[in-house]
Motif scaffolding. Sequence first.
Motif, short mmCIF file in Angstrom:
data_model
loop_
_atom_site.label_atom_id
_atom_site.label_comp_id
_atom_site.label_asym_id
_atom_site.label_seq_id
_atom_site.Cartn_x
_atom_site.Cartn_y
_atom_site.Cartn_z
N LYS A 75 0.84 -1.21 0.00
CA LYS A 75 0.00 0.00 0.00
C LYS A 75 0.87 1.24 0.00
N ALA A 76 0.43 2.25 -0.75
CA ALA A 76 1.19 3.50 -0.77
C ALA A 76 0.23 4.67 -0.92
N LEU A 77 0.62 5.81 -0.37
CA LEU A 77 -0.18 7.04 -0.48
C LEU A 77 0.37 7.82 -1.67
N VAL A 78 -0.43 7.82 -2.73
CA VAL A 78 0.06 8.27 -4.03
C VAL A 78 -0.63 9.57 -4.45
N PRO A 119 -5.95 15.58 -4.82
CA PRO A 119 -6.00 14.77 -3.60
C PRO A 119 -5.22 13.46 -3.71
N LEU A 120 -4.70 13.01 -2.57
CA LEU A 120 -3.91 11.78 -2.53
C LEU A 120 -4.84 10.57 -2.54
N VAL A 121 -4.33 9.42 -2.96
CA VAL A 121 -5.11 8.18 -2.91
C VAL A 121 -4.24 7.05 -2.38
N GLU A 157 -5.97 12.42 5.40
CA GLU A 157 -6.45 13.81 5.52
C GLU A 157 -6.37 14.28 6.97
N LYS A 158 -6.81 13.39 7.88
CA LYS A 158 -6.75 13.72 9.31
C LYS A 158 -5.30 13.91 9.75
N ALA A 159 -4.42 13.05 9.25
CA ALA A 159 -3.02 13.11 9.65
C ALA A 159 -2.37 14.43 9.21
N LEU A 160 -2.63 14.81 7.96
CA LEU A 160 -2.02 16.05 7.45
C LEU A 160 -2.61 17.28 8.16
N GLU A 161 -3.88 17.16 8.52
CA GLU A 161 -4.54 18.26 9.25
C GLU A 161 -3.91 18.43 10.64
#
Length: 372
Positions: A10-13, A20-22, A352-356
């Motif tokens: 899994k990767a955040l791409v 937006p990231l996926v 999203e929560k993490a970056l926030e």
Amino acid sequence: MTDSLPANHKALVQEVYAKPLVVKSIPTPRPTPGSAVIEILHAPIISYTRDVYNGKRKYPYPTPLVTGASAIGRVAATGPDATLLKEGDLVYFDCTIRGRDDSSAIILAGIAESGTEGSRILFHGEWRDGTFAEYAKVPLENVFVLDEKRLCGKPADGGLGYQLEQMSWLLQVLVPYGGLKSIGLQAGETVIVAPATGGFGSAAVVIALAMGARVIAMGRSAEKLADLKALSSRVETVQMTGELGSDVAALKKFGKINAFLDISPAEAEGSTHFKAAILSLAPEGRVSLMGGLLNDVAIPHRFVMRFDITLRGKWMYSRADILSLIDMMTAGVLNFRDIVNIRGTYNLEDWEKALELAANSGKLGELVVFSP
Ligand SMILES: NC(=O)c1ccc[n+]([C@@H]2O[C@H](COP(=O)([O-])OP(=O)(O)OC[C@H]3O[C@@H](n4cnc5c(N)ncnc54)[C@H](OP(=O)(O)O)[C@@H]3O)[C@@H](O)[C@H]2O)c1
């Protein structure tokens, strides 16, 4: 041994720049000569990560891209020419990748290229992807073995008692270490850190203390400055007033000042602290320019000339700096176990929560991490 690697991970791409990231399942990289594949345990999220990937900071990078910067991980597989790294080693991976045949060609994997042809070749070729993923393929020379027993062991057994997550703060502390070393900060000297209340700024205070210096921390917030003051009797603080004369007088009250680390964000453009700090230096004072200012800045030229002031730019740090910082940490000379406070540990799906949360963190020792 690549057999133990899963076929996919899994990767955040980011597929398209600033979109937006996926979270995606992508093929797990395989080690090639000169590389290792590491399993990512904890990847730190610096305070302005959201503004990197939403395009606000206009960092140049190609897409699609696996996002993320440095990380704490374990070696999962190595290329045939690895001479030190072994499967299972606890390591710090640093995202500052340099050309092997030209160390001035630099990229920050997963974040930014530096605008030269050499950095473009690195980023569009072998070393693109970051660490917001389960695995990453990285250059051997960017992987640093950590003494797990010493760093994470219990104090009763001679250990330093770090949690693994806390060690990803190395990324924050390495940046100012690079700047302070480049201007030869010595034990017993006095250095101004400004602004000192952000992620890299507050880490600068911690590392300057570990290097034996006295620190004058400048910032806007009295509350955040009080937290820095509580670190040591060698920390003094000056609250920025926006009035040049008052700031210079407040700084000079502390006697001889040898050096100034500038770690200003772009938002601080025009703030008088920059000039005040330079004007407070003793003859032969040194300035490390590490800030991310986007426009030209006025220099008090006559003062710089008359007093033999050195202005030195610095982007990131060298491999030797990483090794010596890890030595300082392992010896206990630099100890941030009681400083680093993990505010959140996230899986990739909750990006999203993490970056926030990261955007609302960045005070002394505050850290948010992905633990994929
Ligand atoms: N040269 C390098 O290798 C390198 C590497 C990494 C980062 N950087 C640069 O370093 C910059 C700072 O990093 P950071 O982690 O400390 O950022 P941060 O966590 O975003 O903190 C920003 C800091 O700047 C202060 N600030 C914001 N606006 C200001 C203004 N108008 N006047 C005075 N101070 C202001 C903040 O003060 P408050 O606490 O009062 O809000 C805080 O101390 C980054 O933006 C980046 O460009 C350089």
